[in-house]
Design an enzyme around this catalytic site. Sequence first.
Site, PDB file in Angstrom:
ATOM      1  N   GLY A 146       0.841  -1.182   0.000  1.00  0.00           N
ATOM      2  CA  GLY A 146       0.000   0.000   0.000  1.00  0.00           C
ATOM      3  C   GLY A 146       0.878   1.233   0.000  1.00  0.00           C
ATOM      4  N   ARG A 169      -2.764  -7.708  -1.662  1.00  0.00           N
ATOM      5  CA  ARG A 169      -3.934  -8.586  -1.675  1.00  0.00           C
ATOM      6  C   ARG A 169      -4.335  -8.957  -3.090  1.00  0.00           C
ATOM      7  NH1 ARG A 169      -9.009  -6.105   1.251  1.00  0.00           N
ATOM      8  NH2 ARG A 169      -8.624  -4.580  -0.405  1.00  0.00           N
ATOM      9  N   ARG A 228       2.296  -5.317  11.865  1.00  0.00           N
ATOM     10  CA  ARG A 228       1.716  -5.615  13.172  1.00  0.00           C
ATOM     11  C   ARG A 228       2.320  -6.920  13.671  1.00  0.00           C
ATOM     12  NH1 ARG A 228       0.330  -1.095  13.350  1.00  0.00           N
ATOM     13  NH2 ARG A 228      -1.764  -0.210  13.711  1.00  0.00           N
ATOM     14  N   ASP A 251       9.921  -4.101  14.544  1.00  0.00           N
ATOM     15  CA  ASP A 251       9.404  -2.915  15.229  1.00  0.00           C
ATOM     16  C   ASP A 251       8.133  -3.253  15.994  1.00  0.00           C
ATOM     17  OD1 ASP A 251       9.383  -0.091  15.855  1.00  0.00           O
ATOM     18  OD2 ASP A 251       7.635   0.057  14.543  1.00  0.00           O
ATOM     19  N   HIS A 275       8.061  -0.446  18.636  1.00  0.00           N
ATOM     20  CA  HIS A 275       6.919   0.104  17.904  1.00  0.00           C
ATOM     21  C   HIS A 275       7.043   1.626  17.752  1.00  0.00           C
ATOM     22  CE1 HIS A 275       2.408  -0.688  16.868  1.00  0.00           C
ATOM     23  NE2 HIS A 275       2.969   0.204  16.056  1.00  0.00           N
TER      24      HIS A 275
END
Length: 313
Positions: A146, A169, A228, A251, A275
């Site tokens: 993205g 995707r 994530r 991260d 993070h």
Amino acid sequence: MTSDVWLPIHADEIEGLPEGLNYRFWDGDQEFPADPADCEFYVVPYMKPPAVSQRPMADMTSLRVVQTLSAGVDHVQPSLRSLRPGVQLCNARGVHEASTGELALALILASLRGIPDFVRAQDKGEWRSGFHQALADKSVLIVGYGSIGSAIEDRLAPFELARVARVARSERTTARGPVHPLTELPALLPEADIVVLSTPLTDSTRGLVNADFLSRMKDGALLVNVARGQVVDTLALLAELERGRITAALDVTDPEPLPQGHPLWQAPGVLISPHVGGPTSAFLPRAKRLLVTQLNRFVNREPLGNVVLTTGA
């Protein structure tokens, strides 16, 4: 009646906000700034636990827009079912690309060039030289292409890479080259020296990086996660790290925050940052610009940007 807008940034610190709205400051404090039932535009506090972000949502019966200041929206999605139909959920596309792209590059370079070892040696006053990998001539696979994945490639472009492969995707073509669908990921993994994860957390990406995924990575490859933590199966990753077959720069982790004593802290070949892909000096000016744009569209009844979904649709 004037619409209530809940902001995690004081309205007088944001130049260009439209008039005619009732701005309420709330950054996750225990006490709400007003009755949640009157809130029509909710800007979710940034970098707060999901329980904090979601706490007022069930009582926001007049809500029309939920605007996150993060690229991901998984921290508020569980509360969407408590909202009335027609509420738009918008993410912060355009806010974190610069910071996250920089961090991904920093993690790659630090891992390849042995920066953590240099820092440890400096702490001991030791001159510890040696041979390290360069980023030049490497093949990079970006999983999740993205706006952040694209920003990562922008920052990789000057480094004389052998190849960049892109996965998202669905299949498409970009100015830089083709984007492969997820179904082609197994065939692309063995060719990559560096695999960068920048995909959102969804049902299809949760646990995507499992034992099979990792087994297809070439020996000596580097896994970089700025997506994530739950995209990666932690136990499967630990198994590969402990064998010394691959390395990783993370991260984000699962669990997060990573508790003291967790085996990831001491796993060989791992660099962990806490993070910090988004919270930098680049965040606030871009977040403010996004809010000004979105709220001006809101008062002028123009289509909002960055709409991820609409409840009840």
